[in-house]
Write a protein that holds these residues in place. Structure first.
Motif, mmCIF file in Angstrom:
data_model
loop_
_atom_site.group_PDB
_atom_site.id
_atom_site.type_symbol
_atom_site.label_atom_id
_atom_site.label_comp_id
_atom_site.label_asym_id
_atom_site.label_seq_id
_atom_site.Cartn_x
_atom_site.Cartn_y
_atom_site.Cartn_z
ATOM 1 N N TRP A 188 15.009 16.570 2.808
ATOM 2 C CA TRP A 188 13.919 15.672 3.437
ATOM 3 C C TRP A 188 13.352 14.608 1.955
ATOM 4 N N GLN A 189 13.472 15.834 0.565
ATOM 5 C CA GLN A 189 12.770 15.328 -0.109
ATOM 6 C C GLN A 189 14.018 13.942 -0.834
ATOM 7 N N GLU A 190 15.374 14.502 -0.857
ATOM 8 C CA GLU A 190 16.306 13.118 -1.044
ATOM 9 C C GLU A 190 15.681 11.285 0.138
ATOM 10 N N GLY A 191 15.454 12.097 0.774
ATOM 11 C CA GLY A 191 15.506 11.086 1.838
ATOM 12 C C GLY A 191 14.451 10.394 1.992
ATOM 13 N N THR A 192 13.333 11.144 1.133
ATOM 14 C CA THR A 192 11.581 10.459 0.670
ATOM 15 C C THR A 192 12.165 9.490 0.298
ATOM 16 N N ARG A 193 12.746 9.900 -0.842
ATOM 17 C CA ARG A 193 13.149 9.507 -2.732
ATOM 18 C C ARG A 193 13.435 8.172 -1.946
ATOM 19 N N ALA A 194 14.702 8.011 -1.190
ATOM 20 C CA ALA A 194 15.461 6.872 -1.239
ATOM 21 C C ALA A 194 14.730 6.165 -0.330
ATOM 22 N N TYR A 195 13.493 6.350 0.384
ATOM 23 C CA TYR A 195 13.190 5.774 1.439
ATOM 24 C C TYR A 195 11.940 4.860 0.829
ATOM 25 N N PHE A 196 11.488 5.515 -0.077
ATOM 26 C CA PHE A 196 10.164 4.832 -1.133
ATOM 27 C C PHE A 196 11.188 4.302 -1.994
ATOM 28 N N ALA A 197 11.998 4.437 -2.722
ATOM 29 C CA ALA A 197 12.916 2.954 -3.092
ATOM 30 C C ALA A 197 13.204 2.174 -2.514
ATOM 31 N N GLU A 198 13.274 2.134 -1.819
ATOM 32 C CA GLU A 198 14.113 0.849 -1.219
ATOM 33 C C GLU A 198 12.669 0.133 0.071
ATOM 34 N N GLU A 199 11.685 0.708 -0.620
ATOM 35 C CA GLU A 199 10.662 -0.013 0.458
ATOM 36 C C GLU A 199 9.562 -0.903 -0.653
ATOM 37 N N ARG A 200 9.564 -1.999 0.509
ATOM 38 C CA ARG A 200 9.242 -2.704 -0.213
ATOM 39 C C ARG A 200 7.932 -3.736 -0.395
ATOM 40 N N ARG A 201 7.112 -3.049 0.610
ATOM 41 C CA ARG A 201 5.869 -3.498 1.166
ATOM 42 C C ARG A 201 5.390 -1.966 1.515
ATOM 43 N N LEU A 202 3.801 -2.361 0.601
ATOM 44 C CA LEU A 202 3.076 -1.175 0.821
ATOM 45 C C LEU A 202 1.424 -1.244 0.874
ATOM 46 N N ASP A 203 1.019 -1.256 2.218
ATOM 47 C CA ASP A 203 -0.625 -1.543 2.374
ATOM 48 C C ASP A 203 -0.939 -0.083 2.536
ATOM 49 N N LEU A 204 -2.483 -0.159 1.417
ATOM 50 C CA LEU A 204 -3.048 0.700 1.270
ATOM 51 C C LEU A 204 -4.354 0.214 1.653
ATOM 52 N N SER A 205 -4.266 -0.661 2.948
ATOM 53 C CA SER A 205 -6.092 -1.178 2.746
ATOM 54 C C SER A 205 -7.048 -0.374 3.511
ATOM 55 N N GLY A 206 -7.827 -0.080 2.902
ATOM 56 C CA GLY A 206 -8.943 1.065 3.847
ATOM 57 C C GLY A 206 -8.120 2.146 3.830
ATOM 58 N N VAL A 207 -7.051 2.630 3.589
ATOM 59 C CA VAL A 207 -6.283 4.532 4.214
ATOM 60 C C VAL A 207 -6.664 5.425 2.980
ATOM 61 N N CYS A 208 -7.018 4.714 1.712
ATOM 62 C CA CYS A 208 -6.700 5.256 0.179
ATOM 63 C C CYS A 208 -8.024 4.920 -0.093
ATOM 64 N N THR A 209 -9.249 5.285 0.026
ATOM 65 C CA THR A 209 -10.207 5.191 -0.933
ATOM 66 C C THR A 209 -10.355 6.083 -1.829
ATOM 67 N N MET A 210 -9.769 7.046 -1.653
ATOM 68 C CA MET A 210 -9.665 8.010 -2.685
ATOM 69 C C MET A 210 -8.153 7.687 -3.714
#
Length: 135
Positions: free
Chosen positions: A37-59
């Motif tokens: 799952w660590q490798e799967g997550t790493r592969a997902y993040f490497a390919e993901e091209r959009r990231l919306d952190l609006s309002g959910v990551c105040t910290m």
């Protein structure tokens, strides 16, 4: 039980499709389940091209943003609206995102005009800036 079984049993991009449904903190914690799952997550993040952190990551901090940028080298859209702990130092790490073309930096009280000016060498197709004057 085979450690690789959880993700290898999923067809195609199903693992990435499942991760997309989870909020970012949960996406990051999935990597701790097992090595596969660590490798799967790493592969997902490497390919993901959009990231919306609006309002959910105040910290979200500058250091956390740097880690996210390193995990997502192909990032082309980033929404930081309301990530109140991001400063000029956090914006500076975005220079590592050569593919970044859309960026929203509204409602970031720690960002100054110098931080915004440092973004200009990057060729954005869409840059959303604060509507109020920043110092």
């Amino acid at each position: 039980m085979d450690e690789d079984a959880p993700t290898s049993a999923l067809p195609g991009d199903a693992f990435g499709s499942i991760l997309r449904l989870l909020p970012l903190p949960s996406q990051l914690s999935v990597a701790g389940v097992c090595r596969a799952w660590q490798e799967g997550t790493r592969a997902y993040f490497a390919e993901e091209r959009r990231l919306d952190l609006s309002g959910v990551c105040t910290m979200l901090t500058d250091d956390a943003l740097q880690a996210i940028v390193q995990l997502r080298p192909q990032l082309c859209e980033l929404n930081l609206y309301g990530c109140r702990r991001i400063s000029d130092r956090g914006l500076a790490v975005l220079h590592g995102c050569r593919s970044l073309r859309r960026l929203n930096i509204c409602c970031l009280p720690l960002v100054t005009s110098e931080g915004v000016a440092a973004l200009t060498p990057v060729s954005y197709t869409h840059l959303t800036l604060p509507t109020k004057r920043i110092v």
